[in-house]
Write a protein that holds these residues in place. Structure first.
Motif, PDB file in Angstrom:
ATOM      1  N   GLU A  53     -17.198   3.409  11.616  1.00 13.66           N
ATOM      2  CA  GLU A  53     -17.673   4.662  11.028  1.00 13.66           C
ATOM      3  C   GLU A  53     -17.176   5.873  11.810  1.00 13.66           C
ATOM      4  O   GLU A  53     -17.146   6.981  11.292  1.00 13.66           O
ATOM      5  CB  GLU A  53     -19.200   4.681  10.987  1.00 13.66           C
ATOM      6  CG  GLU A  53     -19.797   3.736   9.981  1.00 13.66           C
ATOM      7  CD  GLU A  53     -21.310   3.835   9.939  1.00 13.66           C
ATOM      8  OE1 GLU A  53     -21.877   4.796  10.508  1.00 13.66           O
ATOM      9  OE2 GLU A  53     -21.929   2.946   9.342  1.00 13.66           O
ATOM     10  N   GLU A  54     -16.779   5.644  13.045  1.00 12.39           N
ATOM     11  CA  GLU A  54     -16.404   6.752  13.919  1.00 12.39           C
ATOM     12  C   GLU A  54     -14.941   6.746  14.348  1.00 12.39           C
ATOM     13  O   GLU A  54     -14.523   7.618  15.095  1.00 12.39           O
ATOM     14  CB  GLU A  54     -17.285   6.722  15.168  1.00 12.39           C
ATOM     15  CG  GLU A  54     -18.756   6.834  14.851  1.00 12.39           C
ATOM     16  CD  GLU A  54     -19.624   6.580  16.060  1.00 12.39           C
ATOM     17  OE1 GLU A  54     -19.087   6.181  17.114  1.00 12.39           O
ATOM     18  OE2 GLU A  54     -20.836   6.766  15.946  1.00 12.39           O
ATOM     19  N   ALA A  55     -14.165   5.767  13.902  1.00 12.43           N
ATOM     20  CA  ALA A  55     -12.792   5.674  14.410  1.00 12.43           C
ATOM     21  C   ALA A  55     -11.793   5.317  13.307  1.00 12.43           C
ATOM     22  O   ALA A  55     -12.075   4.501  12.429  1.00 12.43           O
ATOM     23  CB  ALA A  55     -12.717   4.633  15.517  1.00 12.43           C
ATOM     24  N   LEU A  56     -10.622   5.945  13.395  1.00 14.50           N
ATOM     25  CA  LEU A  56      -9.499   5.656  12.507  1.00 14.50           C
ATOM     26  C   LEU A  56      -8.315   5.197  13.345  1.00 14.50           C
ATOM     27  O   LEU A  56      -8.135   5.651  14.478  1.00 14.50           O
ATOM     28  CB  LEU A  56      -9.082   6.904  11.730  1.00 14.50           C
ATOM     29  CG  LEU A  56     -10.098   7.507  10.777  1.00 14.50           C
ATOM     30  CD1 LEU A  56      -9.560   8.817  10.222  1.00 14.50           C
ATOM     31  CD2 LEU A  56     -10.415   6.542   9.659  1.00 14.50           C
ATOM     32  N   PRO A  77       7.093  -0.011  16.989  1.00 14.72           N
ATOM     33  CA  PRO A  77       5.783   0.232  16.384  1.00 14.72           C
ATOM     34  C   PRO A  77       5.009   1.302  17.155  1.00 14.72           C
ATOM     35  O   PRO A  77       5.069   1.356  18.385  1.00 14.72           O
ATOM     36  CB  PRO A  77       5.073  -1.114  16.469  1.00 14.72           C
ATOM     37  CG  PRO A  77       5.946  -2.022  17.238  1.00 14.72           C
ATOM     38  CD  PRO A  77       7.214  -1.324  17.572  1.00 14.72           C
ATOM     39  N   LEU A  78       4.290   2.149  16.414  1.00 13.73           N
ATOM     40  CA  LEU A  78       3.466   3.199  17.013  1.00 13.73           C
ATOM     41  C   LEU A  78       2.050   3.103  16.466  1.00 13.73           C
ATOM     42  O   LEU A  78       1.860   2.861  15.277  1.00 13.73           O
ATOM     43  CB  LEU A  78       4.024   4.582  16.677  1.00 13.73           C
ATOM     44  CG  LEU A  78       5.450   4.893  17.097  1.00 13.73           C
ATOM     45  CD1 LEU A  78       5.848   6.266  16.569  1.00 13.73           C
ATOM     46  CD2 LEU A  78       5.591   4.841  18.597  1.00 13.73           C
ATOM     47  N   GLU A  79       1.071   3.305  17.343  1.00 11.97           N
ATOM     48  CA  GLU A  79      -0.335   3.336  16.937  1.00 11.97           C
ATOM     49  C   GLU A  79      -1.053   4.442  17.689  1.00 11.97           C
ATOM     50  O   GLU A  79      -0.732   4.728  18.840  1.00 11.97           O
ATOM     51  CB  GLU A  79      -1.042   2.018  17.253  1.00 11.97           C
ATOM     52  CG  GLU A  79      -0.656   0.875  16.385  1.00 11.97           C
ATOM     53  CD  GLU A  79      -1.517  -0.347  16.639  1.00 11.97           C
ATOM     54  OE1 GLU A  79      -1.540  -1.211  15.757  1.00 11.97           O
ATOM     55  OE2 GLU A  79      -2.162  -0.445  17.699  1.00 11.97           O
ATOM     56  N   CYS A  80      -2.018   5.032  17.010  1.00 12.69           N
ATOM     57  CA  CYS A  80      -2.840   6.065  17.620  1.00 12.69           C
ATOM     58  C   CYS A  80      -4.218   5.979  16.988  1.00 12.69           C
ATOM     59  O   CYS A  80      -4.341   5.779  15.781  1.00 12.69           O
ATOM     60  CB  CYS A  80      -2.220   7.435  17.364  1.00 12.69           C
ATOM     61  SG  CYS A  80      -3.214   8.802  17.973  1.00 12.69           S
ATOM     62  N   SER A  81      -5.257   6.129  17.788  1.00 14.70           N
ATOM     63  CA  SER A  81      -6.604   6.104  17.227  1.00 14.70           C
ATOM     64  C   SER A  81      -7.262   7.467  17.412  1.00 14.70           C
ATOM     65  O   SER A  81      -6.925   8.224  18.316  1.00 14.70           O
ATOM     66  CB  SER A  81      -7.446   5.014  17.885  1.00 14.70           C
ATOM     67  OG  SER A  81      -7.568   5.265  19.261  1.00 14.70           O
ATOM     68  N   ALA A  82      -8.188   7.762  16.515  1.00 17.55           N
ATOM     69  CA  ALA A  82      -8.939   9.017  16.581  1.00 17.55           C
ATOM     70  C   ALA A  82     -10.393   8.724  16.256  1.00 17.55           C
ATOM     71  O   ALA A  82     -10.698   7.891  15.407  1.00 17.55           O
ATOM     72  CB  ALA A  82      -8.370  10.021  15.595  1.00 17.55           C
ATOM     73  N   SER A  83     -11.268   9.414  16.964  1.00 19.45           N
ATOM     74  CA  SER A  83     -12.698   9.234  16.679  1.00 19.45           C
ATOM     75  C   SER A  83     -13.396  10.575  16.702  1.00 19.45           C
ATOM     76  O   SER A  83     -12.870  11.569  17.127  1.00 19.45           O
ATOM     77  CB  SER A  83     -13.333   8.293  17.690  1.00 19.45           C
ATOM     78  OG  SER A  83     -13.140   8.744  19.001  1.00 19.45           O
TER      79      SER A  83
END
Length: 83
Positions: A53-56, A77-83
């Motif tokens: 619910e708090e993170a993408l 490959p690249l990844e990034c998370s946001a909350s």
């Protein structure tokens, strides 16, 4: 935004036209020591996953297609998370 150093690969200078983000998006800004890809998260084939619910989680790839080297492009490959 994704930023890449043009001197980041095996002590070889990388030209802006050798790099693509996701589904073929070129570098948008060239600085002295950095290339930037500035695109909305819904472009360039960037994938968004809801982790909670708090993170993408944002996922895509950076493609390096060297001018003077035989063989196909390299996929990073690249990844990034946001909350």
């Amino acid at each position: 935004m994704v930023s890449v150093s043009p001197c980041a690969y095996r002590n070889r200078y990388i030209f802006a036209d050798e790099l693509y983000l996701g589904s073929g998006c070129p570098v948008t800004r060239i600085q002295t020591y950095m290339y930037d890809f500035i695109y909305p998260v819904y472009e360039c084939g960037i994938r968004i996953k809801v982790v909670s619910e708090e993170a993408l989680l944002f996922q895509t790839e950076l493609y390096f297609n060297p001018r003077n080297v035989c063989g196909g492009p390299q996929k990073i490959p690249l990844e990034c998370s946001a909350s």
